[in-house]
Design a protein around this motif. Structure first.
Motif, PDB file in Angstrom:
ATOM      1  N   LEU A 128       0.834  -1.205   0.000  1.00  0.00           N
ATOM      2  CA  LEU A 128       0.000   0.000   0.000  1.00  0.00           C
ATOM      3  C   LEU A 128       0.865   1.250   0.000  1.00  0.00           C
ATOM      4  N   SER A 129       0.376   2.249  -0.676  1.00  0.00           N
ATOM      5  CA  SER A 129       1.133   3.512  -0.725  1.00  0.00           C
ATOM      6  C   SER A 129       0.587   4.507   0.291  1.00  0.00           C
ATOM      7  N   THR A 130      -0.103   3.990   1.281  1.00  0.00           N
ATOM      8  CA  THR A 130      -0.705   4.848   2.312  1.00  0.00           C
ATOM      9  C   THR A 130      -0.588   4.172   3.680  1.00  0.00           C
TER      10      THR A 130
ATOM     11  N   ILE B 248      11.340   2.958   0.877  1.00  0.00           N
ATOM     12  CA  ILE B 248      11.320   1.603   1.462  1.00  0.00           C
ATOM     13  C   ILE B 248      10.319   0.739   0.698  1.00  0.00           C
ATOM     14  N   ARG B 249       9.160   1.317   0.418  1.00  0.00           N
ATOM     15  CA  ARG B 249       8.145   0.561  -0.328  1.00  0.00           C
ATOM     16  C   ARG B 249       8.712   0.100  -1.669  1.00  0.00           C
TER      17      ARG B 249
ATOM     18  N   LEU C   3       0.162  -8.111   3.651  1.00  0.00           N
ATOM     19  CA  LEU C   3       0.223  -6.802   3.017  1.00  0.00           C
ATOM     20  C   LEU C   3       1.341  -6.001   3.662  1.00  0.00           C
ATOM     21  N   ALA C   4       1.703  -4.913   3.014  1.00  0.00           N
ATOM     22  CA  ALA C   4       2.652  -3.958   3.588  1.00  0.00           C
ATOM     23  C   ALA C   4       2.003  -2.583   3.501  1.00  0.00           C
TER      24      ALA C   4
ATOM     25  N   CYS D 266       4.980  -3.127   8.378  1.00  0.00           N
ATOM     26  CA  CYS D 266       4.926  -1.667   8.518  1.00  0.00           C
ATOM     27  C   CYS D 266       6.213  -1.026   8.009  1.00  0.00           C
ATOM     28  N   TYR D 267       6.089  -0.089   7.108  1.00  0.00           N
ATOM     29  CA  TYR D 267       7.279   0.602   6.583  1.00  0.00           C
ATOM     30  C   TYR D 267       8.106   1.266   7.692  1.00  0.00           C
TER      31      TYR D 267
END
Lengths: 286, 330
Positions: B43-45, B62-63, B91-92, B115-116
């Motif tokens: 996810l980008s959020t 990091i993503r 998921l991330a 978690c990023y």
């Protein structure tokens, strides 16, 4: 929250608590053992006579007041593939680790240390008694839990000493309120008042720090009997982040018990055991 | 870390998303990626925050690294031998967007969220330790890439432990966080020496960093509340209190390091001889580590192994999961 343990039926422990000053009695002959073995129970008990005269008063009181017999009766519903021996013995140290197929041992040295610990932390005789009662019953249930894990070949996830504590805590709370509250409260005081200072490689120990053990017992107590122990949450002794998890923790222990130990319990006898008023003072009066 | 709050924004967000993504017939027995609004499991959020917040440039980077390395896709493959009674989702995301967010397993909804911010923490720890080893002797040399990889995957294994206990209804008599740590280290030892050393070094050094440099172990003396760093939030004050700090359901940082080392030398003493040579584990603890490892092994065999496809497991064990860089000892 300071229940009067003598009034609550644990007068036998009150008497034990008051032996710290020592008696003039000579120690029993070393190597001999007092024991009672009801034919139907898989829990065998033994009071080994200490060689150190310092422990003679403890031995005398325990045998006279039949402390282990009470545990034996409480555990009578458990049906095991082989017997477990629970003994009080002079160990040379406060604890000896449970060895596979060995007896569960409560050391005179530990009882002696708890008595002195209680005396140095409070002048309130009632609180001293709580700590001694709680400490002795906790140690007995903890060591018995190790033996149960061994005899029943129970798979243990997590550190085994913590597992034994969690099972001991859950079992404690199955006594009636009077006894459970006294034993649990005494256990909590024992760990809460600890003067252990942990740092560096002390954390390598297999045994958890006393404060950690305090929260493990307290968490079970809150989940098992909120009316009695909920104050620990409301007064924030147990912080909210941990309190939020106590119900789940207790449910997890109960689930593990149901899956791995309950199949070895005679359900009819269990009901009788739970219905029995564990008025230990009766043992003294006999 | 295990989250089990039954009603939350996160649970609602997942439930809604799963409902939308749900195939006509539920697939059980497999690990699935949970794809976000843009179709990606990365996810980008933030996740579970309404409205969602976009990533910082650092976390966006990091993503990108996680996507490039295909970490979630490979982890799905890694877990392919496990026959889960309920599908596990991966998921991330940026989690709540806080700097302290750590990767967690969400019970009841059966997902692991990487978690990023936690990955940023590994990278910081790895950079620090890599530099520090020139000044202070560690029990064995480290490379930055191996530390990051080891810390990352060891944490995933820990969360997978929580997932297994929950989804497989495993009886856990001890503290669950310790049990998940045991699972992580035990699994680390099942995939050959090189993989094991990357994972054990990553995990043990992460807790060493927390204990030795972030001073994460409980204090002995209560700090002066006039200390400018003393937190105002009562919940945060707990971590500074020599009694309250022990209320955490996790072990202390040092306990977690020693537990990791103990299972490692108990299971594979030859692979981790350097731990003993460097005397990082006191002899009193070390003498029982073989028995500790056997206890975990027995628990695994009795409670987890029945859910594992042995043929598929052999294929997974035969594969090298880390790159050469990620296995570099120094």
């Amino acid at each position: 929250m300071q229940p009067n343990i003598c009034a609550a039926g644990l007068a036998l422990f009150c008497s034990i608590a008051l032996t710290t000053a020592g008696s003039a009695q000579a120690p029993a002959a070393p190597g001999s053992t007092a024991q009672t073995q009801p034919a139907q129970s898989n829990i065998k008990i033994a009071y080994e006579k200490p060689t150190n005269p310092k422990f003679a008063p403890i031995y005398d009181k325990l045998t006279k007041l039949k402390v282990l017999e009470e545990l034996q009766a409480f555990m009578a519903p458990v049906r095991l593939p082989r017997d477990i021996t629970v003994r009080v013995a002079q160990c040379g140290s406060e604890n000896i680790s449970y060895k596979p197929q060995g007896p569960a041992t409560i050391c005179y040295e530990l009882i002696d240390r708890i008595e002195h610990f209680a005396a140095t932390h409070t002048r309130d005789a009632n609180l001293q008694q709580l700590v001694i009662v709680g400490g002795f019953v906790q140690a007995t249930l903890h060591e018995t839990a190790h033996a149960l894990f061994d005899v029943l070949d129970v798979p243990i996830w997590g550190r085994e000493d913590d597992a034994a504590d969690r099972l001991a805590a859950a079992v404690m709370m199955q006594f009636g309120d009077d006894v459970a509250n006294i034993v649990m409260f005494g256990t909590q005081l024992l760990f809460r008042w600890s003067d252990q200072k942990w740092q560096g490689n002390a954390f390598a120990s297999e045994v958890s720090p006393d404060f950690q053990r305090y929260f493990n017992y307290a968490c079970v107590a809150v989940a098992a009997n909120y009316p009695q122990f909920g104050g620990l949450v409301e007064k924030r002794v147990i912080p909210q982040h941990r309190a939020n998890r106590c119900d789940d923790e207790y449910a997890q222990i109960r689930k593990a018990f149901d899956l791995r130990i309950m199949p070895h319990v005679d359900a009819d006898l269990l009901i009788k055991a739970r219905a029995t008023p564990w008025n230990l003072s009766a043992a003294i009066q006999q | 870390m295990k989250f089990s709050r039954p009603v939350s924004t996160i649970a609602f967000a997942i439930a809604s998303a799963i409902a939308l993504a749900m195939p006509a017939r539920a697939q059980t027995g497999v690990v699935r990626l949970w794809n976000g609004p843009d179709g990606s499991p990365y996810l980008s959020t933030t996740f579970g925050v309404n409205p969602p917040k976009q990533l910082s440039p650092e976390h966006a980077a990091i993503r990108e690294r996680l996507i490039k390395r295909r970490v979630l896709e490979e982890y799905v493959e890694f877990l392919s031998p496990v026959r889960w009674p309920h599908a596990l989702r991966l998921l991330a995301s940026d989690c709540s967007g806080g700097s302290g967010d750590s990767t967690y397993y969400g019970s009841r909804m059966y997902y692991i969220n990487v978690c990023y911010p936690f990955v940023a923490g590994y990278e910081k720890a790895a950079n620090f330790l890599f530099q520090e080893q020139t000044k202070r002797k560690l029990w064995t040399p480290v490379s930055r890439e191996a530390l990051v990889a080891g810390m990352f995957v060891a944490t995933l294994l820990h969360e997978t432990g929580h997932a297994a206990f929950d989804i497989m209804d495993v009886p856990v008599f001890g503290r669950e966080e310790d049990a998940a740590d045991q699972m992580s280290t035990f699994l680390a030892l099942q995939f050959g020496r090189e993989n094991a050393r990357t994972l054990v070094k990553g995990r043990a050094y992460f807790w060493y960093y927390n204990a030795a440099y972030l001073r994460a172990d409980p204090e002995i003396v209560k700090p002066d509340p006039r200390n400018p760093n003393y937190p105002k939030d009562p919940a945060a004050q707990c971590w500074w209190d020599p009694f309250c700090a022990y209320s955490d359901e996790h072990g202390t940082a040092s306990q977690r390091m020693y537990n990791t080392l103990c299972i490692a030398i108990g299971g594979q003493p030859d692979w981790f001889k350097d731990i003993m040579d460097a005397a990082w584990l006191p002899p009193d603890r070390a003498k029982n580590c073989g028995a500790e490892y056997q206890r975990v092994r027995t628990a695994f065999q009795k409670t987890i192994l029945p859910f594992i496809d042995q043929e598929q497991m052999k294929k997974v064990q035969a594969k090298s999961w880390f790159t050469g860089e990620e296995q570099k000892e120094r």
